[in-house]
Write a protein that holds these residues in place. Structure first.
Motif, PDB file in Angstrom:
ATOM      1  N   VAL A 151     -16.379   1.531  34.437  1.00  0.00           N
ATOM      2  CA  VAL A 151     -16.754   0.341  33.674  1.00  0.00           C
ATOM      3  C   VAL A 151     -18.105  -0.142  34.209  1.00  0.00           C
ATOM      4  O   VAL A 151     -18.213  -0.573  35.352  1.00  0.00           O
ATOM      5  CB  VAL A 151     -15.700  -0.772  33.808  1.00  0.00           C
ATOM      6  CG1 VAL A 151     -16.164  -2.026  33.049  1.00  0.00           C
ATOM      7  CG2 VAL A 151     -14.357  -0.299  33.268  1.00  0.00           C
ATOM      8  N   CYS A 152     -19.134  -0.044  33.373  1.00  0.00           N
ATOM      9  CA  CYS A 152     -20.470  -0.494  33.749  1.00  0.00           C
ATOM     10  C   CYS A 152     -20.628  -1.954  33.332  1.00  0.00           C
ATOM     11  O   CYS A 152     -20.447  -2.293  32.164  1.00  0.00           O
ATOM     12  CB  CYS A 152     -21.544   0.353  33.074  1.00  0.00           C
ATOM     13  SG  CYS A 152     -21.608   2.056  33.662  1.00  0.00           S
ATOM     14  N   VAL A 153     -20.963  -2.790  34.290  1.00  0.00           N
ATOM     15  CA  VAL A 153     -21.114  -4.228  34.039  1.00  0.00           C
ATOM     16  C   VAL A 153     -22.597  -4.584  34.080  1.00  0.00           C
ATOM     17  O   VAL A 153     -23.253  -4.422  35.114  1.00  0.00           O
ATOM     18  CB  VAL A 153     -20.342  -5.064  35.078  1.00  0.00           C
ATOM     19  CG1 VAL A 153     -20.495  -6.555  34.770  1.00  0.00           C
ATOM     20  CG2 VAL A 153     -18.867  -4.662  35.101  1.00  0.00           C
ATOM     21  N   PHE A 154     -23.104  -5.046  32.944  1.00  0.00           N
ATOM     22  CA  PHE A 154     -24.507  -5.484  32.854  1.00  0.00           C
ATOM     23  C   PHE A 154     -24.529  -7.001  32.747  1.00  0.00           C
ATOM     24  O   PHE A 154     -23.882  -7.585  31.883  1.00  0.00           O
ATOM     25  CB  PHE A 154     -25.185  -4.870  31.630  1.00  0.00           C
ATOM     26  CG  PHE A 154     -26.586  -5.361  31.407  1.00  0.00           C
ATOM     27  CD1 PHE A 154     -27.648  -4.827  32.125  1.00  0.00           C
ATOM     28  CD2 PHE A 154     -26.845  -6.363  30.486  1.00  0.00           C
ATOM     29  CE1 PHE A 154     -28.948  -5.294  31.929  1.00  0.00           C
ATOM     30  CE2 PHE A 154     -28.141  -6.827  30.277  1.00  0.00           C
ATOM     31  CZ  PHE A 154     -29.189  -6.290  31.009  1.00  0.00           C
ATOM     32  N   MET A 155     -25.262  -7.646  33.638  1.00  0.00           N
ATOM     33  CA  MET A 155     -25.365  -9.108  33.626  1.00  0.00           C
ATOM     34  C   MET A 155     -26.662  -9.523  32.925  1.00  0.00           C
ATOM     35  O   MET A 155     -27.750  -9.137  33.355  1.00  0.00           O
ATOM     36  CB  MET A 155     -25.323  -9.654  35.053  1.00  0.00           C
ATOM     37  CG  MET A 155     -24.013  -9.372  35.781  1.00  0.00           C
ATOM     38  SD  MET A 155     -23.921 -10.164  37.416  1.00  0.00           S
ATOM     39  CE  MET A 155     -25.202  -9.244  38.293  1.00  0.00           C
ATOM     40  N   TYR A 156     -26.532 -10.295  31.864  1.00  0.00           N
ATOM     41  CA  TYR A 156     -27.700 -10.655  31.057  1.00  0.00           C
ATOM     42  C   TYR A 156     -28.099 -12.113  31.271  1.00  0.00           C
ATOM     43  O   TYR A 156     -27.284 -12.956  31.654  1.00  0.00           O
ATOM     44  CB  TYR A 156     -27.424 -10.410  29.577  1.00  0.00           C
ATOM     45  CG  TYR A 156     -26.286 -11.236  28.995  1.00  0.00           C
ATOM     46  CD1 TYR A 156     -26.484 -12.550  28.580  1.00  0.00           C
ATOM     47  CD2 TYR A 156     -25.007 -10.693  28.845  1.00  0.00           C
ATOM     48  CE1 TYR A 156     -25.463 -13.308  28.046  1.00  0.00           C
ATOM     49  CE2 TYR A 156     -23.971 -11.447  28.313  1.00  0.00           C
ATOM     50  CZ  TYR A 156     -24.201 -12.746  27.918  1.00  0.00           C
ATOM     51  OH  TYR A 156     -23.174 -13.495  27.401  1.00  0.00           O
ATOM     52  N   PHE A 157     -29.383 -12.389  30.993  1.00  0.00           N
ATOM     53  CA  PHE A 157     -29.876 -13.763  30.922  1.00  0.00           C
ATOM     54  C   PHE A 157     -29.856 -14.243  29.472  1.00  0.00           C
ATOM     55  O   PHE A 157     -29.490 -15.372  29.188  1.00  0.00           O
ATOM     56  CB  PHE A 157     -31.287 -13.846  31.501  1.00  0.00           C
ATOM     57  CG  PHE A 157     -31.303 -13.885  33.004  1.00  0.00           C
ATOM     58  CD1 PHE A 157     -31.190 -15.092  33.683  1.00  0.00           C
ATOM     59  CD2 PHE A 157     -31.403 -12.724  33.750  1.00  0.00           C
ATOM     60  CE1 PHE A 157     -31.197 -15.138  35.068  1.00  0.00           C
ATOM     61  CE2 PHE A 157     -31.410 -12.759  35.125  1.00  0.00           C
ATOM     62  CZ  PHE A 157     -31.308 -13.971  35.796  1.00  0.00           C
ATOM     63  N   VAL A 158     -30.268 -13.369  28.567  1.00  0.00           N
ATOM     64  CA  VAL A 158     -30.172 -13.635  27.132  1.00  0.00           C
ATOM     65  C   VAL A 158     -29.586 -12.378  26.502  1.00  0.00           C
ATOM     66  O   VAL A 158     -30.141 -11.290  26.661  1.00  0.00           O
ATOM     67  CB  VAL A 158     -31.542 -13.954  26.509  1.00  0.00           C
ATOM     68  CG1 VAL A 158     -31.420 -14.085  24.993  1.00  0.00           C
ATOM     69  CG2 VAL A 158     -32.125 -15.235  27.109  1.00  0.00           C
TER      70      VAL A 158
END
Length: 228
Positions: free
Chosen positions: A43-50
């Protein structure tokens, strides 16, 4: 590096399902490539700002096509809580609960029932990272399920691996070592030149960030007038 293989093998002996915090930068792409052959579920978790920026989504699509076994999930970046609470380029919300990376890790563990989480941090990233990772060296760079297989890698090692395994260079907004999306002139200039539609999406969420390019343009205009 042998230390990387030791870290990965130790986790594989315990489970076939892991998480990877994936920023889509060089380190996380190399780490994804390293661990992909060893686990049935990642499970790849990408943390976004927008969320929903086109140039980011193109990289997400690339990753899912190259590594079809992965599950890609996007969540708000923990640093957003500090931005929203302080009102940086937006209306402040003092009731926002401040979070740290560990809070996001714990939430993802609870959601997916996965204990082991890979992160692409390196000793070479700075003094604080160096001191932190040195403390985990005796345990194959693992601490309570948080695993750092790239701990002993340098930027030179990262670039050599990418070249050897034909991994594409990710987006580079500027020349600084820290190269993610942020409220800085390098990032905003790159977006204006390459993905103006993404810049508009950022303005929609953080309207006061228009000031970054306005001040830059105003300064250049004043300098041009002074030289004339």
């Amino acid at each position: 590096m042998q230390s990387s293989q030791n870290s990965i093998q130790k986790v594989r002996e315990q489970t076939d399902s892991v998480m990877l915090f994936c920023s889509l930068g060089k380190d996380s792409l190399v780490l994804l490539d390293l661990i992909y052959p060893h686990f049935n579920k990642i499970v790849c978790v990408f943390m976004y700002f927008v969320r929903g920026l086109e140039h980011v989504e193109r990289w997400v699509d690339w990753a899912k096509a190259k590594y079809p076994k992965i599950e890609f999930v996007q969540v708000p970046h923990w640093n957003l809580t500090y931005i929203l609470r302080s009102g940086m380029y937006c209306v402040a919300n003092p009731k926002t609960r401040l979070l740290k990376l560990r809070n996001v890790v714990d939430a993802m563990r609870l959601k997916y029932g996965i204990h082991y989480c890979f992160l692409g941090m390196k000793k070479a990233d700075g003094m604080n990272r160096n001191l932190m990772l040195k403390g985990y060296a005796s345990n194959n760079y693992e601490n309570d399920g948080l695993v750092y297989p790239l701990a002993e890698w340098t930027q030179k090692n990262i670039l050599a691996y990418m070249k050897q395994h034909k991994l594409p260079q990710p987006v580079r907004y500027g020349k600084k070592a820290s190269n993610g999306i942020g409220f800085n002139i390098d990032c905003f200039l790159w977006l204006r030149e390459n993905y103006p539609q993404d810049l508009l999406k950022i303005y929609k969420v953080f309207p006061l960030s228009k000031r970054i390019l306005w001040e830059y343009d105003q300064k250049n205009k004043d300098e041009s007038i002074a030289r004339a």
